[in-house]
Write a protein that holds these residues in place. Structure first.
Motif, PDB file in Angstrom:
ATOM      1  N   HIS A 117      13.094  11.584 -23.749  1.00  0.00           N
ATOM      2  CA  HIS A 117      13.229  11.824 -25.185  1.00  0.00           C
ATOM      3  C   HIS A 117      11.906  12.412 -25.665  1.00  0.00           C
ATOM      4  O   HIS A 117      10.847  11.907 -25.321  1.00  0.00           O
ATOM      5  N   ALA A 118      11.974  13.467 -26.456  1.00  0.00           N
ATOM      6  CA  ALA A 118      10.762  14.103 -26.977  1.00  0.00           C
ATOM      7  C   ALA A 118      10.854  14.201 -28.490  1.00  0.00           C
ATOM      8  O   ALA A 118      11.928  14.408 -29.051  1.00  0.00           O
ATOM      9  N   MET A 139       1.131  21.091 -27.242  1.00  0.00           N
ATOM     10  CA  MET A 139       1.929  22.203 -26.784  1.00  0.00           C
ATOM     11  C   MET A 139       1.812  23.324 -27.816  1.00  0.00           C
ATOM     12  O   MET A 139       1.875  23.086 -29.010  1.00  0.00           O
ATOM     13  N   ARG A 140       1.643  24.533 -27.326  1.00  0.00           N
ATOM     14  CA  ARG A 140       1.557  25.691 -28.219  1.00  0.00           C
ATOM     15  C   ARG A 140       2.951  26.288 -28.392  1.00  0.00           C
ATOM     16  O   ARG A 140       3.594  26.672 -27.422  1.00  0.00           O
ATOM     17  N   ILE A 141       3.386  26.336 -29.657  1.00  0.00           N
ATOM     18  CA  ILE A 141       4.706  26.873 -29.988  1.00  0.00           C
ATOM     19  C   ILE A 141       4.547  27.774 -31.206  1.00  0.00           C
ATOM     20  O   ILE A 141       3.991  27.352 -32.218  1.00  0.00           O
ATOM     21  N   ALA A 142       5.033  28.994 -31.086  1.00  0.00           N
ATOM     22  CA  ALA A 142       4.998  29.956 -32.199  1.00  0.00           C
ATOM     23  C   ALA A 142       3.592  30.108 -32.778  1.00  0.00           C
ATOM     24  O   ALA A 142       3.410  30.163 -33.982  1.00  0.00           O
ATOM     25  N   GLY A 143       2.593  30.137 -31.899  1.00  0.00           N
ATOM     26  CA  GLY A 143       1.227  30.370 -32.335  1.00  0.00           C
ATOM     27  C   GLY A 143       0.526  29.172 -32.938  1.00  0.00           C
ATOM     28  O   GLY A 143      -0.580  29.299 -33.446  1.00  0.00           O
ATOM     29  N   ALA A 176      16.510  15.410 -26.301  1.00  0.00           N
ATOM     30  CA  ALA A 176      16.698  14.496 -25.178  1.00  0.00           C
ATOM     31  C   ALA A 176      17.381  15.244 -24.046  1.00  0.00           C
ATOM     32  O   ALA A 176      18.152  16.174 -24.271  1.00  0.00           O
ATOM     33  N   ALA A 177      17.069  14.832 -22.824  1.00  0.00           N
ATOM     34  CA  ALA A 177      17.696  15.421 -21.648  1.00  0.00           C
ATOM     35  C   ALA A 177      17.423  14.526 -20.448  1.00  0.00           C
ATOM     36  O   ALA A 177      16.505  13.710 -20.464  1.00  0.00           O
ATOM     37  N   ALA A 178      18.219  14.688 -19.417  1.00  0.00           N
ATOM     38  CA  ALA A 178      18.042  13.896 -18.207  1.00  0.00           C
ATOM     39  C   ALA A 178      16.780  14.316 -17.445  1.00  0.00           C
ATOM     40  O   ALA A 178      16.114  13.482 -16.847  1.00  0.00           O
ATOM     41  N   VAL A 210      11.625  19.192 -22.539  1.00  0.00           N
ATOM     42  CA  VAL A 210      10.541  19.956 -23.149  1.00  0.00           C
ATOM     43  C   VAL A 210      11.050  21.309 -23.646  1.00  0.00           C
ATOM     44  O   VAL A 210      10.703  21.750 -24.742  1.00  0.00           O
ATOM     45  N   SER A 211      11.897  21.947 -22.879  1.00  0.00           N
ATOM     46  CA  SER A 211      12.476  23.227 -23.292  1.00  0.00           C
ATOM     47  C   SER A 211      13.301  23.068 -24.564  1.00  0.00           C
ATOM     48  O   SER A 211      13.217  23.887 -25.480  1.00  0.00           O
ATOM     49  N   ARG A 212      14.064  21.994 -24.625  1.00  0.00           N
ATOM     50  CA  ARG A 212      14.902  21.754 -25.807  1.00  0.00           C
ATOM     51  C   ARG A 212      14.062  21.454 -27.044  1.00  0.00           C
ATOM     52  O   ARG A 212      14.370  21.931 -28.139  1.00  0.00           O
ATOM     53  N   VAL A 213      13.012  20.658 -26.893  1.00  0.00           N
ATOM     54  CA  VAL A 213      12.192  20.349 -28.067  1.00  0.00           C
ATOM     55  C   VAL A 213      11.448  21.596 -28.535  1.00  0.00           C
ATOM     56  O   VAL A 213      11.276  21.813 -29.730  1.00  0.00           O
TER      57      VAL A 213
END
Length: 61
Positions: A21-22, A1-5, A33-35, A41-44
């Motif tokens: 869980h990520a 996943m690309r995050i902050a370049g 973690a999320a249901a 993925v957004s939270r991680v």
């Protein structure tokens, strides 16, 4: 996943009881973690961005 370049290996596992869980390889303590998968993925992603901001590292997304 690309995050902050930068590219990160995000490991997402499904738990039949709690949802998803990520965690991020190489960044100890960065996890979420999320249901729902998309929410997890957004939270991680947000956790990684916060972690990098704490180190003073930012980049284009």
């Amino acid at each position: 996943m690309r995050i902050a370049g930068r590219e990160y290996l995000v490991i997402v596992e499904r738990d039949d009881q709690d949802g998803f869980h990520a965690r991020v390889a190489g960044l100890p303590g960065v996890a979420a973690a999320a249901a729902a998968y998309d929410e997890c993925v957004s939270r991680v992603r947000a956790e990684v961005e916060e972690y990098l901001a704490g180190l003073g590292l930012r980049g284009p997304d």
